[in-house]
Design a protein around this motif. Structure first.
Motif, PDB file in Angstrom:
ATOM      1  N   GLU A  76       8.114   1.225  -1.234  1.00 20.23           N
ATOM      2  CA  GLU A  76       8.077   2.469  -0.284  1.00 20.23           C
ATOM      3  C   GLU A  76       7.916   2.001   1.031  1.00 20.23           C
ATOM      4  O   GLU A  76       8.596   2.511   2.141  1.00 20.23           O
ATOM      5  CB  GLU A  76       6.913   3.380  -0.904  1.00 20.23           C
ATOM      6  CG  GLU A  76       7.115   4.644   0.115  1.00 20.23           C
ATOM      7  CD  GLU A  76       5.997   5.941  -0.441  1.00 20.23           C
ATOM      8  OE1 GLU A  76       6.315   6.880  -0.659  1.00 20.23           O
ATOM      9  OE2 GLU A  76       4.840   5.402  -0.893  1.00 20.23           O
ATOM     10  N   ARG A  77       6.760   1.131   1.406  1.00 15.91           N
ATOM     11  CA  ARG A  77       6.613   0.574   2.683  1.00 15.91           C
ATOM     12  C   ARG A  77       7.746  -0.142   3.226  1.00 15.91           C
ATOM     13  O   ARG A  77       7.903   0.165   4.473  1.00 15.91           O
ATOM     14  CB  ARG A  77       5.402  -0.356   2.557  1.00 15.91           C
ATOM     15  CG  ARG A  77       3.960   0.240   2.566  1.00 15.91           C
ATOM     16  CD  ARG A  77       3.036  -0.778   2.771  1.00 15.91           C
ATOM     17  NE  ARG A  77       2.639  -1.640   1.605  1.00 15.91           N
ATOM     18  CZ  ARG A  77       2.088  -1.543   0.712  1.00 15.91           C
ATOM     19  NH1 ARG A  77       1.305  -0.526   0.549  1.00 15.91           N
ATOM     20  NH2 ARG A  77       1.879  -2.448  -0.177  1.00 15.91           N
ATOM     21  N   ARG A  78       8.446  -0.983   2.617  1.00 14.29           N
ATOM     22  CA  ARG A  78       9.553  -1.682   2.985  1.00 14.29           C
ATOM     23  C   ARG A  78      10.737  -0.650   3.409  1.00 14.29           C
ATOM     24  O   ARG A  78      11.400  -0.634   4.559  1.00 14.29           O
ATOM     25  CB  ARG A  78       9.816  -2.491   2.393  1.00 14.29           C
ATOM     26  CG  ARG A  78       9.138  -3.940   2.271  1.00 14.29           C
ATOM     27  CD  ARG A  78       9.622  -5.166   1.535  1.00 14.29           C
ATOM     28  NE  ARG A  78       8.736  -6.087   1.125  1.00 14.29           N
ATOM     29  CZ  ARG A  78       9.009  -7.217   0.435  1.00 14.29           C
ATOM     30  NH1 ARG A  78      10.012  -7.402   0.089  1.00 14.29           N
ATOM     31  NH2 ARG A  78       8.011  -7.947  -0.067  1.00 14.29           N
ATOM     32  N   ALA A  79      11.006   0.413   2.405  1.00 16.94           N
ATOM     33  CA  ALA A  79      12.041   1.111   2.744  1.00 16.94           C
ATOM     34  C   ALA A  79      11.705   2.276   3.857  1.00 16.94           C
ATOM     35  O   ALA A  79      12.661   2.547   4.538  1.00 16.94           O
ATOM     36  CB  ALA A  79      12.190   2.146   1.520  1.00 16.94           C
ATOM     37  N   LYS A  80      10.415   2.423   4.055  1.00 20.67           N
ATOM     38  CA  LYS A  80      10.091   3.322   5.323  1.00 20.67           C
ATOM     39  C   LYS A  80      10.562   2.427   6.474  1.00 20.67           C
ATOM     40  O   LYS A  80      11.183   3.032   7.739  1.00 20.67           O
ATOM     41  CB  LYS A  80       8.583   3.585   5.407  1.00 20.67           C
ATOM     42  CG  LYS A  80       8.362   4.642   6.560  1.00 20.67           C
ATOM     43  CD  LYS A  80       6.774   5.270   6.409  1.00 20.67           C
ATOM     44  CE  LYS A  80       6.570   5.997   7.383  1.00 20.67           C
ATOM     45  NZ  LYS A  80       5.046   6.612   7.358  1.00 20.67           N
ATOM     46  N   ARG A  81      10.327   1.426   6.713  1.00 18.12           N
ATOM     47  CA  ARG A  81      10.501   0.449   7.839  1.00 18.12           C
ATOM     48  C   ARG A  81      11.892   0.233   7.803  1.00 18.12           C
ATOM     49  O   ARG A  81      12.399   0.037   9.368  1.00 18.12           O
ATOM     50  CB  ARG A  81       9.788  -0.921   7.599  1.00 18.12           C
ATOM     51  CG  ARG A  81       8.286  -1.133   7.594  1.00 18.12           C
ATOM     52  CD  ARG A  81       7.860  -2.273   8.155  1.00 18.12           C
ATOM     53  NE  ARG A  81       8.127  -3.497   7.230  1.00 18.12           N
ATOM     54  CZ  ARG A  81       7.464  -3.823   6.090  1.00 18.12           C
ATOM     55  NH1 ARG A  81       6.363  -3.256   5.952  1.00 18.12           N
ATOM     56  NH2 ARG A  81       7.857  -4.818   5.273  1.00 18.12           N
ATOM     57  N   ALA A 138      15.988  10.022   8.362  1.00 21.09           N
ATOM     58  CA  ALA A 138      16.289  10.057   7.091  1.00 21.09           C
ATOM     59  C   ALA A 138      14.843   9.736   6.178  1.00 21.09           C
ATOM     60  O   ALA A 138      14.906  10.326   5.056  1.00 21.09           O
ATOM     61  CB  ALA A 138      16.747   8.410   6.816  1.00 21.09           C
ATOM     62  N   TRP A 139      13.907   9.107   6.641  1.00 17.43           N
ATOM     63  CA  TRP A 139      12.760   9.272   5.966  1.00 17.43           C
ATOM     64  C   TRP A 139      11.939  10.508   5.705  1.00 17.43           C
ATOM     65  O   TRP A 139      11.409  10.875   4.383  1.00 17.43           O
ATOM     66  CB  TRP A 139      11.551   8.401   6.835  1.00 17.43           C
ATOM     67  CG  TRP A 139      10.321   7.772   5.711  1.00 17.43           C
ATOM     68  CD1 TRP A 139       9.052   8.257   5.754  1.00 17.43           C
ATOM     69  CD2 TRP A 139      10.551   7.220   4.579  1.00 17.43           C
ATOM     70  NE1 TRP A 139       8.382   7.725   4.786  1.00 17.43           N
ATOM     71  CE2 TRP A 139       9.073   6.886   4.010  1.00 17.43           C
ATOM     72  CE3 TRP A 139      11.553   6.247   3.903  1.00 17.43           C
ATOM     73  CZ2 TRP A 139       8.789   6.188   2.766  1.00 17.43           C
ATOM     74  CZ3 TRP A 139      11.149   5.845   2.772  1.00 17.43           C
ATOM     75  CH2 TRP A 139       9.843   5.726   2.324  1.00 17.43           C
ATOM     76  N   TRP A 174      10.222  25.010   2.586  1.00 17.44           N
ATOM     77  CA  TRP A 174       9.945  24.918   3.741  1.00 17.44           C
ATOM     78  C   TRP A 174       9.292  23.346   3.979  1.00 17.44           C
ATOM     79  O   TRP A 174       8.475  22.943   3.267  1.00 17.44           O
ATOM     80  CB  TRP A 174       8.467  25.856   3.913  1.00 17.44           C
ATOM     81  CG  TRP A 174       7.743  25.579   5.468  1.00 17.44           C
ATOM     82  CD1 TRP A 174       6.975  25.112   5.844  1.00 17.44           C
ATOM     83  CD2 TRP A 174       8.439  26.217   6.745  1.00 17.44           C
ATOM     84  NE1 TRP A 174       6.662  25.274   7.297  1.00 17.44           N
ATOM     85  CE2 TRP A 174       7.694  25.943   7.638  1.00 17.44           C
ATOM     86  CE3 TRP A 174       9.640  26.858   6.806  1.00 17.44           C
ATOM     87  CZ2 TRP A 174       7.854  26.273   9.030  1.00 17.44           C
ATOM     88  CZ3 TRP A 174       9.782  27.308   8.131  1.00 17.44           C
ATOM     89  CH2 TRP A 174       8.931  27.141   9.295  1.00 17.44           C
ATOM     90  N   ARG A 175       9.913  22.652   4.742  1.00 11.98           N
ATOM     91  CA  ARG A 175      10.004  21.139   4.839  1.00 11.98           C
ATOM     92  C   ARG A 175       9.369  20.656   6.146  1.00 11.98           C
ATOM     93  O   ARG A 175      10.503  20.486   6.958  1.00 11.98           O
ATOM     94  CB  ARG A 175      11.091  20.554   4.364  1.00 11.98           C
ATOM     95  CG  ARG A 175      11.540  20.829   2.695  1.00 11.98           C
ATOM     96  CD  ARG A 175      12.764  20.222   2.523  1.00 11.98           C
ATOM     97  NE  ARG A 175      13.290  20.791   1.152  1.00 11.98           N
ATOM     98  CZ  ARG A 175      14.499  20.247   0.644  1.00 11.98           C
ATOM     99  NH1 ARG A 175      15.350  19.434   1.155  1.00 11.98           N
ATOM    100  NH2 ARG A 175      14.590  20.892  -0.781  1.00 11.98           N
ATOM    101  N   PRO A 176       8.293  20.868   6.519  1.00 10.97           N
ATOM    102  CA  PRO A 176       7.717  20.390   7.775  1.00 10.97           C
ATOM    103  C   PRO A 176       8.330  19.174   8.430  1.00 10.97           C
ATOM    104  O   PRO A 176       8.581  19.307   9.541  1.00 10.97           O
ATOM    105  CB  PRO A 176       6.212  20.468   7.831  1.00 10.97           C
ATOM    106  CG  PRO A 176       5.882  21.177   6.403  1.00 10.97           C
ATOM    107  CD  PRO A 176       7.029  20.853   5.517  1.00 10.97           C
ATOM    108  N   GLN A 177       8.306  18.140   7.617  1.00  9.91           N
ATOM    109  CA  GLN A 177       9.110  16.673   8.052  1.00  9.91           C
ATOM    110  C   GLN A 177      10.271  16.992   8.933  1.00  9.91           C
ATOM    111  O   GLN A 177      10.487  16.220   9.973  1.00  9.91           O
ATOM    112  CB  GLN A 177       9.065  15.841   7.240  1.00  9.91           C
ATOM    113  CG  GLN A 177       7.544  15.152   6.708  1.00  9.91           C
ATOM    114  CD  GLN A 177       7.089  16.064   5.392  1.00  9.91           C
ATOM    115  OE1 GLN A 177       7.511  17.305   5.166  1.00  9.91           O
ATOM    116  NE2 GLN A 177       6.219  15.445   4.669  1.00  9.91           N
TER     117      GLN A 177
END
Length: 421
Positions: free
Chosen positions: A32-37, A43-44, A186-189
């Motif tokens: 997850e950490r690498r995918a976020k980077r 997208a994230w 409801w998706r705040p991000q």
């Protein structure tokens, strides 16, 4: 896949002696950490985000933490068999890839890469109704590997029939009707970024490739409509629509069709008025096995079985629709207890590892759907990354079976887990 866990370990360790480490991490936290980077903010937000305060996503993981696996010793569980029979098809493992919409946010031709990665491991892939490649192209990328099709029930019944007919022609093994997204949660991000991929023509390839949808768009394209105010954002949106629509970018830029397609999609993609009576009529519209996705109560599960569906996916949409909803694993336990062993129950929402797959099977699932992790593998290493994630999950499942004494999936029973109180 006998001894899948030992074979996977051997592959990784042998490569390690030559100085090569896995391109895709073998644990979810690092994955997850690498995918976020590797992902854009938009997208994230869409892929990793959840509804409201994110409580349902947390509930999903907390539910797994409440169940403990109970290893058994000296069972002689060598040579495990992970294969299962599901809706009349023999599968190499109880793992399927869940449908994930707008995957191209993480990289071009996402559906084709995911399909290829799934095929490399013999894993069925449920094509998303909100995919970024037409289902026909994804099917071609899978060869003989089983594929299912997810259906969002449109407001236009002609379109529903057309999507079903296309699913039949590509050899889909089942029609997965998703019930929990008749409106977006409801998706705040996403809201905080003002980012909806579909508004830019991303994730609507099943529609723009559909002849009935194109007819509907053509009917609407000639209607007078309000012209948007010319702003930098509006220009960027128009460019994105033209880029994501089939055909020449420059032709699309001069045409009203890309914008009309987006507007039409947003108007009709899902039907908030969907009823059990309509669902009951689906048996007369297709010969495909029917799976209802999004069931969280035993009452709804009984209703589904009464209208003759072939399977149920217990799912809260990965925590993306209703904040503070019941954890899918808790719902699975309740539904299996209420309905008994006969119904085919699939599980979705919160699976992160092979140990999670084992737990879900022990609690009552016949098979599970893997969602976000396979998309994280895709953003890191394309089709190979998808295959790596699948292989890692299956390897851990196999090793967990070996260490608990389960030789087959049928032997993963409730007595191999305990619920912490």
């Amino acid at each position: 896949m006998p001894d899948a866990g030992l074979a996977r370990q051997s592959t990784v360790y042998r490569a390690g002696t030559l100085g090569r480490r896995p391109a895709v991490p073998t644990d979810f936290a690092e994955l997850e950490r690498r995918a976020k980077r590797a992902s854009s903010a938009e997208a994230w937000a869409y892929v990793a985000g959840g509804a409201g305060e994110g409580r349902t996503m947390r509930h999903n993981r907390e539910a797994f933490d409440r169940w403990a696996i109970v290893p058994r010793m000296a069972t002689g569980a060598a040579g495990r068999d992970l294969s299962i029979e599901l809706l009349g098809t023999r599968l190499p493992s109880p793992l399927l890839l869940a449908p994930v919409g707008a995957g191209a946010l993480m990289g071009r031709d996402s559906d084709l890469a995911i399909a290829a990665g799934a095929a490399a491991t013999g894993t069925p892939y449920i094509f998303s109704n909100q995919g970024c490649n037409p289902m026909e192209e994804s099917a071609a990328a899978m060869g003989d590997t089983p594929r299912w099709f997810q259906l969002y029930w449109s407001k236009d019944e002609r379109l529903v029939d057309s999507l079903i007919a296309r699913a039949e022609r590509i050899g889909a093994g089942a029609l997965v009707v998703t019930l929990d997204t008749t409106v977006l949660g409801w998706r705040p991000q996403d809201l905080n970024l003002g980012s909806l991929p579909f508004a830019k023509g991303l994730g609507i390839a099943q529609y723009t490739s559909d002849p009935v949808f194109r007819e509907i768009v053509a009917e609407r394209a000639g209607l007078p409509r309000e012209r948007p105010k010319v702003t930098l954002g509006a220009i960027r949106a128009l460019l994105a629509m033209s880029r994501n629509h089939p055909g020449s970018f420059w032709d699309n830029l001069r045409s009203p069709i890309p914008r009309a397609s987006v507007e039409t999609f947003l108007d009709i993609y899902s039907n908030p008025s969907l009823t059990w009576e309509q669902l009951a009529g689906l048996k007369q519209r297709t010969n495909l096995p029917i799976v209802l996705k999004g069931i969280l109560t035993s009452d709804d599960a009984r209703r589904a079985l009464e209208i003759g569906v072939d399977a149920i996916v217990v799912s809260n949409h990965g925590g993306r629709q209703v904040d503070n909803a019941i954890a899918s694993l808790d719902a699975l336990a309740e539904i299996r207890a209420a309905l008994g062993p006969a119904p085919t129950l699939l599980f979705d929402s919160g699976i992160r590892s092979g140990a999670d797959v084992f737990t879900a099977l022990a609690v009552g699932a016949d098979a599970v759907l893997l969602g976000r992790p396979h998309l994280y593998g895709f953003v890191l290493a394309g089709a190979h990354g998808v295959a790596e994630v699948i292989s890692n999950v299956i390897a851990e499942l196999d090793l967990t079976m070996a260490l608990t004494g389960a030789r087959t999936i049928a032997e993963i029973t409730r007595d191999l887990v305990r619920e912490r109180r």
